[in-house]
Design a protein around this motif. Structure first.
Motif, short mmCIF file in Angstrom:
data_model
loop_
_atom_site.label_atom_id
_atom_site.label_comp_id
_atom_site.label_asym_id
_atom_site.label_seq_id
_atom_site.Cartn_x
_atom_site.Cartn_y
_atom_site.Cartn_z
N SER A 221 -20.67 31.62 60.64
CA SER A 221 -19.84 31.62 59.44
C SER A 221 -18.35 31.47 59.76
O SER A 221 -17.62 30.74 59.08
CB SER A 221 -20.12 32.93 58.71
N SER A 222 -17.87 32.13 60.85
CA SER A 222 -16.43 32.04 61.12
C SER A 222 -16.06 30.65 61.62
O SER A 222 -14.96 30.17 61.38
CB SER A 222 -15.98 33.14 62.08
N LYS A 225 -15.60 28.72 58.60
CA LYS A 225 -14.30 29.06 57.99
C LYS A 225 -13.15 28.35 58.69
O LYS A 225 -12.12 28.05 58.08
CB LYS A 225 -14.07 30.57 58.04
N TRP A 228 -13.41 24.98 56.71
CA TRP A 228 -13.14 25.16 55.28
C TRP A 228 -12.60 26.58 55.08
O TRP A 228 -13.37 27.55 55.08
CB TRP A 228 -14.42 24.97 54.46
N ASN A 229 -11.28 26.70 54.93
CA ASN A 229 -10.64 28.02 54.89
C ASN A 229 -11.19 28.91 53.79
O ASN A 229 -11.22 30.13 53.92
CB ASN A 229 -9.13 27.88 54.72
N ASP A 230 -11.60 28.29 52.71
CA ASP A 230 -12.09 29.07 51.57
C ASP A 230 -13.60 29.30 51.66
O ASP A 230 -14.22 29.69 50.69
CB ASP A 230 -11.73 28.37 50.27
N PHE A 231 -14.19 29.03 52.81
CA PHE A 231 -15.64 29.16 52.95
C PHE A 231 -16.07 30.60 52.70
O PHE A 231 -15.55 31.54 53.31
CB PHE A 231 -16.05 28.73 54.37
N GLY A 233 -18.86 32.21 53.24
CA GLY A 233 -19.85 32.86 54.09
C GLY A 233 -21.23 32.27 53.86
O GLY A 233 -21.50 31.67 52.82
#
Ligand SMILES: [Zn+2]
Ligand SMILES: [Zn+2]
Length: 414
Positions: A221-222, A225, A228-231, A233
């Motif tokens: 997940s990180s 992120k 895509w900064n707004d990911f 999770g």
């Protein structure tokens, strides 16, 4: 195209080489001998002041000196041999010719093609995450490795069933999520909705282009992120991801050692897949220009044929041989129709010379197996009338797809 930083003679020679190769209409992955490379950049055209410096520039150009990676040698030790030569003050400047002139080499494709072409997928319409449920009976109790194995060995030959389908367009890049990691990817060819639920569970299926199916070291997940900064999770939510970030994703997939399920796209596998493709949608074909879809592992690049597109061309031809409708082969055990094969009139291997996709219905001809063998193997007097006839039938449709070509050029491809 990658920018070249170095500006000494060897870098200038390489730039000149690229320029001359582009003029000729290059093929990625073409194999040259070292002598052939040198003959493309002869001394007198090089601007280098004397012959000894020219030979030294060639030696250095072939080497890995200063991290140069202009060439990929068939004999892997040659890069090092040239580096040693280039660093040796008592070197034989002409060794590239006298000792290694017949050695085989390819130009590193990253200098020949658009950078995007060296990402895993050259054209991506949109990106979706598909969470795979561990409660799905097909995957229950399986590890990530097991499921990746399924992607590599099972999915290329079958559909991916779903209970609740996404609203997606063809050409979407799917990222498959399992046990909180992204573990596989593929490009959607077509979504099929069943008239009656399969096994009482599945309402439909995704059909992926077999040659686009890939697995890689799991992405967490990180790492998502980081792109895509707004990911939000990796959950059960079915994300729609900003496609403009695809370049970053593509680079991550390469770092994660992405591996495609099918290394060799065999003609037989492909024709069989086309035969087995049943079209769900009512057939309407619009001849429109498309971006070409290629896949790459970062080093070599290959163009993709969609089974669905080929099958559409065959259905449009009503399972007849488009050279001569009276040709009958045999009844296919899969379709119950006259067996025919899909052939790309402008062969896909020349995609690099065209801006628009050659994998479009307008360029795909339905042929009986004998005519298909003929276009690949027959002598010129048999071949030419077939190609001329097929070209005349398709010229206007090809033009609608922004593919302009004359008969002489097509014949030169055969
Ligand atoms: Zn063919
Ligand atoms: Zn035929």
């Amino acid at each position: 195209m990658l920018e070249l930083k170095g500006n000494v003679n060897s870098d200038k020679l390489f730039k000149l080489l690229l320029k001359n190769i582009r003029k000729q209409g290059h093929e990625v992955n073409k194999v040259y001998s070292l002598k052939e490379i040198a003959s493309l950049i002869p001394y007198k055209t090089s601007d280098i002041k004397n012959y000894a410096s020219y030979n030294y520039a060639l030696t250095s150009m072939f080497s890995n000196q200063k991290d140069r990676d202009y060439f990929i040698f068939s004999n892997k030790s040659l890069g090092d041999i040239f580096t040693e030569l280039a660093n040796d003050t008592k070197r034989n400047n002409r060794a590239w010719n006298t000792h290694y002139g017949h050695e085989k080499v390819k130009i590193n494709p990253k200098y020949l093609v658009n950078r995007k072409l060296l990402l895993p997928y050259s054209s991506v319409e949109s990106i979706r995450i598909l969470p795979m449920s561990e409660t799905d009976s097909e995957f229950t109790g399986h590890s990530i490795e097991d499921v990746q194995d399924w992607f590599m060995h099972k999915l290329p030959n079958r559909d991916f069933n779903f209970t609740r389908g996404l609203d997606v367009q063809n050409g979407t890049l799917f990222l498959f999520q399992y046990k909180a990691h992204v573990i596989a990817s593929a490009i959607l060819d077509q979504k099929v909705v069943f008239h009656k639920k399969l096994d009482d569970v599945y309402r439909g299926a995704y059909r992926f282009i077999p040659t686009t199916i890939a697995v890689f070291n799991p992405i967490n997940s990180s790492e998502m992120k980081g792109i895509w900064n707004d990911f939000a999770g990796l959950s059960r939510v079915q994300h729609n991801l900003d496609v403009d970030k695809y370049i970053l994703l593509g680079e991550l997939l390469l770092k994660k050692k992405l591996k495609f399920a099918l290394n060799e796209e065999s003609e037989e596998f492909y024709q069989d897949a086309v035969d087995r493709t049943n079209l769900d949608t009512s057939l309407e074909v619009n001849d429109v220009p498309l971006d070409p879809l290629g896949i790459s592992n970062g080093l070599s690049q290959r163009w993709i044929r969609s089974n669905v597109t080929s099958k559409k061309a065959i259905v449009l031809a009503d399972y007849k041989c488009e050279y001569d409708e009276s040709h009958r082969s045999f009844t296919s055990r899969v379709t119950g129709k006259n067996y025919v094969e899909a052939h790309h009139l402008i062969p896909l291997e020349y995609q690099g010379q065209f801006k628009r996709s050659l994998d479009v219905e307008a360029n795909i001809i339905s042929l009986c197996p004998l005519c298909h063998k003929a276009v690949h193997h027959a002598s010129a007097e048999v071949l030419e009338p077939i190609i001329k006839e097929l070209y005349t039938k398709r010229r206007d449709r090809l033009q609608k797809c922004e593919i302009a070509i004359d008969i002489k050029k097509i014949l030169s491809y055969y």
